[in-house]
Design a protein around this motif. Sequence first.
Motif, PDB file in Angstrom:
ATOM      1  N   UNK A  50       3.979   2.550  -6.629  1.00 37.97           N
ATOM      2  CA  UNK A  50       4.760   2.763  -5.412  1.00 37.97           C
ATOM      3  C   UNK A  50       4.013   3.597  -4.371  1.00 37.97           C
ATOM      4  N   UNK A  51       2.970   4.300  -4.763  1.00 34.62           N
ATOM      5  CA  UNK A  51       2.252   5.210  -3.867  1.00 34.62           C
ATOM      6  C   UNK A  51       1.693   4.498  -2.636  1.00 34.62           C
ATOM      7  N   UNK A  89       3.109  -3.250 -16.966  1.00 33.93           N
ATOM      8  CA  UNK A  89       2.668  -1.860 -17.129  1.00 33.93           C
ATOM      9  C   UNK A  89       3.686  -0.893 -16.533  1.00 33.93           C
ATOM     10  N   UNK A  90       4.305  -1.282 -15.424  1.00 37.94           N
ATOM     11  CA  UNK A  90       5.350  -0.448 -14.807  1.00 37.94           C
ATOM     12  C   UNK A  90       6.562  -0.334 -15.724  1.00 37.94           C
ATOM     13  N   UNK A 147      11.650   0.574  -7.617  1.00 33.80           N
ATOM     14  CA  UNK A 147      10.843   0.754  -6.408  1.00 33.80           C
ATOM     15  C   UNK A 147       9.470   0.107  -6.566  1.00 33.80           C
ATOM     16  N   UNK A 148       8.868   0.253  -7.741  1.00 36.81           N
ATOM     17  CA  UNK A 148       7.552  -0.343  -7.986  1.00 36.81           C
ATOM     18  C   UNK A 148       7.631  -1.866  -8.019  1.00 36.81           C
ATOM     19  N   UNK A 149       8.597  -2.383  -8.758  1.00 38.73           N
ATOM     20  CA  UNK A 149       8.733  -3.844  -8.849  1.00 38.73           C
ATOM     21  C   UNK A 149       9.095  -4.446  -7.498  1.00 38.73           C
ATOM     22  N   UNK A 160       7.327  -7.696  -2.777  1.00 38.27           N
ATOM     23  CA  UNK A 160       7.021  -7.852  -1.352  1.00 38.27           C
ATOM     24  C   UNK A 160       5.547  -8.219  -1.173  1.00 38.27           C
ATOM     25  N   UNK A 161       4.675  -7.530  -1.896  1.00 41.29           N
ATOM     26  CA  UNK A 161       3.240  -7.805  -1.782  1.00 41.29           C
ATOM     27  C   UNK A 161       2.904  -9.205  -2.296  1.00 41.29           C
TER      28      UNK A 161
END
Length: 176
Positions: free
Chosen positions: A101-102, A89-90, A61-63, A68-69
Amino acid sequence: MFERFGEFDSADELNRTAAAELAEGDTGAILTLAKENGLDEEDARDYIDGVAGELATPLMAALGKLAVEKRELDLSGILEDWAGYIADACADSTEMAIAVRRKGKSLKMAIAGLIRFAFEHKVRVNDKIVDMVTVMHNGREVPMQKPLYLGMPNRAEAKKLLRDYYLGEEKKDDCL
């Protein structure tokens, strides 16, 4: 970015939405959800087929969010490296993956903070070095003008600043 389903605050939230869509039999929505969140289509198909028990782990989810960003910001050079520091780091820390992801945390704010740090910590480059540099200007090579000031966080500083941004106190409208 996040047009149809909105920005999710966690992998759990993303997975609950995917489970609801699966329960309704809307596999197209799951594929759209995955694409919108930077997740691999094959992983989404594995979820749909029951091979995977969830659509995304916290790391996925974080990656996905970072992907996308990054695409939206069209990063290159050191900016792309900085995004890579966040991804590393993730991979090293579930806590960091969850934080990235926040809602309210963004790659653009993290990078803006690093740029601000770079500007605030610039140093004058010794003229003996600057005298050795030529640059292209208006189609011709010219000597670098003096004085020259540069500022860039080293890798350790950048990683600390990024961790502080993502894991530190909530500052939605401020960068690092």
